[in-house]
Scaffold this active site. Structure first.
Site, PDB file in Angstrom:
ATOM      1  N   HIS A   1       0.800  -1.232   0.000  1.00 19.62           N
ATOM      2  CA  HIS A   1       0.000   0.000   0.000  1.00 19.62           C
ATOM      3  C   HIS A   1       0.830   1.278   0.000  1.00 19.62           C
ATOM      4  O   HIS A   1       0.297   2.376  -0.121  1.00 19.62           O
ATOM      5  CB  HIS A   1      -0.949   0.041   1.201  1.00 19.62           C
TER       6      HIS A   1
HETATM    7  C1  UD1 Z   1      -2.330   5.888   5.218  1.00 16.23           C
HETATM    8  C2  UD1 Z   1      -1.069   6.514   5.777  1.00 16.23           C
HETATM    9  C3  UD1 Z   1       0.064   5.484   5.795  1.00 16.23           C
HETATM   10  C4  UD1 Z   1      -0.363   4.223   6.509  1.00 16.23           C
HETATM   11  C5  UD1 Z   1      -1.669   3.702   5.936  1.00 16.23           C
HETATM   12  C6  UD1 Z   1      -2.160   2.542   6.763  1.00 16.23           C
HETATM   13  C7  UD1 Z   1      -0.810   8.916   5.302  1.00 16.23           C
HETATM   14  C8  UD1 Z   1      -0.120   9.913   4.484  1.00 16.23           C
HETATM   15  N1  UD1 Z   1      -0.613   7.636   4.965  1.00 16.23           N
HETATM   16  O1  UD1 Z   1      -2.061   5.543   3.874  1.00 16.23           O
HETATM   17  O2  UD1 Z   1       1.178   6.022   6.466  1.00 16.23           O
HETATM   18  O3  UD1 Z   1       0.648   3.252   6.350  1.00 16.23           O
HETATM   19  O4  UD1 Z   1      -2.663   4.741   5.978  1.00 16.23           O
HETATM   20  O5  UD1 Z   1      -3.021   1.725   6.056  1.00 16.23           O
HETATM   21  O6  UD1 Z   1      -1.501   9.266   6.233  1.00 16.23           O
HETATM   22  N2  UD1 Z   1      -9.322   4.548   0.758  1.00 16.23           N
HETATM   23  C9  UD1 Z   1     -10.538   3.912   0.684  1.00 16.23           C
HETATM   24  N3  UD1 Z   1     -11.153   3.579   1.843  1.00 16.23           N
HETATM   25  C10 UD1 Z   1     -10.619   3.822   3.069  1.00 16.23           C
HETATM   26  C11 UD1 Z   1      -9.382   4.479   3.124  1.00 16.23           C
HETATM   27  C12 UD1 Z   1      -8.753   4.831   1.979  1.00 16.23           C
HETATM   28  O7  UD1 Z   1     -11.051   3.663  -0.403  1.00 16.23           O
HETATM   29  O8  UD1 Z   1     -11.244   3.466   4.088  1.00 16.23           O
HETATM   30  C13 UD1 Z   1      -8.624   4.879  -0.491  1.00 16.23           C
HETATM   31  C14 UD1 Z   1      -8.973   6.269  -1.034  1.00 16.23           C
HETATM   32  O9  UD1 Z   1      -9.013   6.193  -2.420  1.00 16.23           O
HETATM   33  C15 UD1 Z   1      -7.761   7.082  -0.598  1.00 16.23           C
HETATM   34  C16 UD1 Z   1      -6.633   6.064  -0.655  1.00 16.23           C
HETATM   35  O10 UD1 Z   1      -7.218   4.836  -0.278  1.00 16.23           O
HETATM   36  O11 UD1 Z   1      -7.539   8.187  -1.422  1.00 16.23           O
HETATM   37  C17 UD1 Z   1      -5.469   6.385   0.260  1.00 16.23           C
HETATM   38  O12 UD1 Z   1      -5.923   6.573   1.602  1.00 16.23           O
HETATM   39  P1  UD1 Z   1      -5.106   7.513   2.610  1.00 16.23           P
HETATM   40  O13 UD1 Z   1      -5.708   7.432   3.952  1.00 16.23           O
HETATM   41  O14 UD1 Z   1      -4.921   8.871   2.023  1.00 16.23           O
HETATM   42  O15 UD1 Z   1      -3.669   6.883   2.627  1.00 16.23           O
HETATM   43  P2  UD1 Z   1      -3.240   5.366   2.840  1.00 16.23           P
HETATM   44  O16 UD1 Z   1      -2.599   4.896   1.594  1.00 16.23           O
HETATM   45  O17 UD1 Z   1      -4.352   4.590   3.404  1.00 16.23           O
HETATM   46  N1  UDP Z   2      -3.534  -5.365   9.046  1.00 13.46           N
HETATM   47  C1  UDP Z   2      -4.802  -5.896   9.199  1.00 13.46           C
HETATM   48  N2  UDP Z   2      -5.483  -6.307   8.079  1.00 13.46           N
HETATM   49  C2  UDP Z   2      -4.954  -6.206   6.831  1.00 13.46           C
HETATM   50  C3  UDP Z   2      -3.644  -5.651   6.695  1.00 13.46           C
HETATM   51  C4  UDP Z   2      -2.968  -5.225   7.823  1.00 13.46           C
HETATM   52  O1  UDP Z   2      -5.302  -6.022  10.314  1.00 13.46           O
HETATM   53  O2  UDP Z   2      -5.637  -6.593   5.860  1.00 13.46           O
HETATM   54  C5  UDP Z   2      -2.805  -4.924  10.253  1.00 13.46           C
HETATM   55  C6  UDP Z   2      -1.424  -5.516  10.411  1.00 13.46           C
HETATM   56  O3  UDP Z   2      -1.484  -6.767  11.066  1.00 13.46           O
HETATM   57  C7  UDP Z   2      -0.718  -4.461  11.232  1.00 13.46           C
HETATM   58  C8  UDP Z   2      -1.346  -3.173  10.757  1.00 13.46           C
HETATM   59  O4  UDP Z   2      -2.574  -3.540  10.142  1.00 13.46           O
HETATM   60  O5  UDP Z   2      -1.010  -4.617  12.612  1.00 13.46           O
HETATM   61  C9  UDP Z   2      -0.449  -2.510   9.749  1.00 13.46           C
HETATM   62  O6  UDP Z   2      -1.165  -1.494   9.096  1.00 13.46           O
HETATM   63  P1  UDP Z   2      -0.799  -0.987   7.645  1.00 13.46           P
HETATM   64  O7  UDP Z   2      -0.001  -1.997   6.921  1.00 13.46           O
HETATM   65  O8  UDP Z   2      -2.073  -0.532   7.045  1.00 13.46           O
HETATM   66  O9  UDP Z   2       0.034   0.341   7.952  1.00 13.46           O
HETATM   67  P2  UDP Z   2       1.558   0.626   8.356  1.00 13.46           P
HETATM   68  O10 UDP Z   2       1.933  -0.225   9.494  1.00 13.46           O
HETATM   69  O11 UDP Z   2       2.396   0.407   7.133  1.00 13.46           O
HETATM   70  O12 UDP Z   2       1.530   2.082   8.680  1.00 13.46           O
END
Ligand code: UD1
Ligand code: UDP
Length: 378
Positions: free
Chosen positions: A223
């Site tokens: 991601h």
């Molecule tokens: C965010 C965090 C990242 C973290 C990740 C955990 C920032 C800059 N990034 O990244 O550090 O590792 O969360 O998972 O804060 N979207 C959906 N549904 C949701 C959420 C997101 O469809 O419930 C889609 C939307 O199109 C959105 C995209 O995912 O634009 C990215 O979501 P966003 O929260 O901006 O960043 P993440 O990639 O989730």
């Molecule tokens: N995780 C989860 N379901 C998923 C993917 C990740 O519960 O489908 C959990 C994972 O076990 C870990 C946390 O989410 O505890 C990590 O989150 P993510 O990878 O979204 O973000 P990051 O740690 O890179 O910020």
């Protein structure tokens, strides 16, 4: 003492659940902390959000700010405005933020501008790559914080290099990693609660070693913006997963960000080799991690969980904040090049006997230590 906790993204629900539980345990002896939970709404799909509140008994948010998705500036800006309004109303004694997302930065900035002390859980992490949005969020949050709860000694050293040290109005402590507390707590019940292996038809690997629990699949997560937003990198990673999938199926719980980009570029791996599934709950994820042959990931949290479960990890990035996992030999950084990823998996798989990982992430009591510090805030 009133504390406002700011959360918004999946890993923050997991981290906040551990500390929230520690607050409740501490309050049973003598009520000292009133926690106000503020959800920015950064993540909102059921499987990215509510499932964690339900499964981990995280209290319902007192405030849901409904910010949703957007560009960095827009998303962070709206959060800042709405968090500020909550803080002005609630007047907490401190604001607790987690990790490095836009919700973290918005919470820290809103609080600091109102002269409310910021407590940062997972302080001091650095990738030293400022092209990562998370690196900007961490740097600024740490510099705005009064209480810096570091998960490792490396994190304390990183802060020292930037002139942030314990004393002179700042508390900088290596308390250990709250995600380690969490895994210790849940890994005892995970088998009883999760049926994911059966549901996906995943079975134990045939081996001479009866103690070995490994099943016949790889687990992948993807991601990070540097991988999803660069179609060349994304294609190259998916190609590698297709190749690895010839040996054993690759289970890929798909982050919505990645799903969206794959749709835009019309990318879809071979569905016999790479099984795309919806994001899974935390307990299902821990189960999938625990029994995987190896894990391929660009997630921060998943790298550490692989390490704690003693599962080889192949990290689809060029650098990591969690350098301890690499130093120990359990994690290998392979970037996004197809050949290098496949090679990384083969190297990691050469030896699949159970191994012990030295623990650099505390003793599983990080959340209790954090609460002990929070209680002392005046
Ligand atoms: C965010 C965090 C990242 C973290 C990740 C955990 C920032 C800059 N990034 O990244 O550090 O590792 O969360 O998972 O804060 N979207 C959906 N549904 C949701 C959420 C997101 O469809 O419930 C889609 C939307 O199109 C959105 C995209 O995912 O634009 C990215 O979501 P966003 O929260 O901006 O960043 P993440 O990639 O989730
Ligand atoms: N995780 C989860 N379901 C998923 C993917 C990740 O519960 O489908 C959990 C994972 O076990 C870990 C946390 O989410 O505890 C990590 O989150 P993510 O990878 O979204 O973000 P990051 O740690 O890179 O910020």
């Amino acid at each position: 003492m009133k504390i406002a906790t700011i959360v918004g993204a999946r890993p923050q629900f997991i981290k906040a659940a551990v500390v929230s539980r520690a607050i409740q345990i501490s309050n049973k002896k003598k009520k000292k902390i009133q926690e106000i939970l503020v959800h920015t709404g950064q993540h909102y799909d059921y499987l990215m959000d509510k499932v964690f509140f339900e499964e981990l008994d995280l209290p319902q948010p007192h405030y849901h700010l409904g910010v949703g998705s957007g560009s960095h500036g827009k998303q962070t800006g709206i959060m800042l405005e709405r968090i500020e309004a909550v803080l002005q109303k609630e007047k907490p004694g401190a604001v607790l933020v987690y990790g490095d997302t836009n919700s973290t930065l918005a919470g820290a900035l809103a609080a600091a501008k109102l002269n409310i002390p910021v407590a940062h859980v997972e302080a001091g992490l650095r990738s030293y790559n400022r092209r990562m949005p998370e690196e900007i969020n961490r740097l600024l949050t740490d510099h705005l914080s009064t209480f810096l709860f570091c998960p490792t000694t490396q994190a304390v050293q990183n802060l020292l290099k930037e002139g942030i040290r314990d004393g002179k109005g700042k508390i900088v402590k290596n308390v250990g990693d709250v995600m380690y507390d969490s895994i210790l707590y849940y890994s005892k019940i995970v088998e009883k609660k999760s049926t994911i292996l059966r549901d996906l038809g995943l079975f134990k690997l045939k081996t001479q070693n009866s103690k070995l629990k490994t099943h016949n699949y790889y687990l992948a997560t993807l991601h990070r913006a540097e991988n999803t937003d660069d179609p060349k990198r994304l294609k190259s990673i998916l190609k590698a997963l297709n190749e690895i999938g010839k040996e054993a199926p690759v289970i890929l719980p798909l982050h919505p960000r990645t799903k969206k980009v794959m749709k835009i570029y019309n990318l879809s791996p071979d569905n016999h080799r790479v099984k795309l599934i919806e994001p899974v709950s935390y307990l299902n994820m821990l189960t999938l991690e625990k029994y995987a042959r190896a894990i391929l990931t660009d997630s921060g949290g998943v790298q550490k969980e692989a390490y704690w479960f003693g599962v080889p990890c192949i990290t689809l990035r060029d650098e990591t904040e969690w350098v301890e996992t690499v130093k120990s030999g359990w994690n290998v950084l392979v970037g996004a090049e197809t050949k290098r990823i496949i090679q990384g998996v083969h190297e990691a798989m050469r030896e699949i006997l159970p191994r012990k990982a030295p623990n650099a992430f505390g003793n599983g009591k990080a959340s209790g230590k954090i609460v002990d510090f929070l209680i002392k805030i005046r």
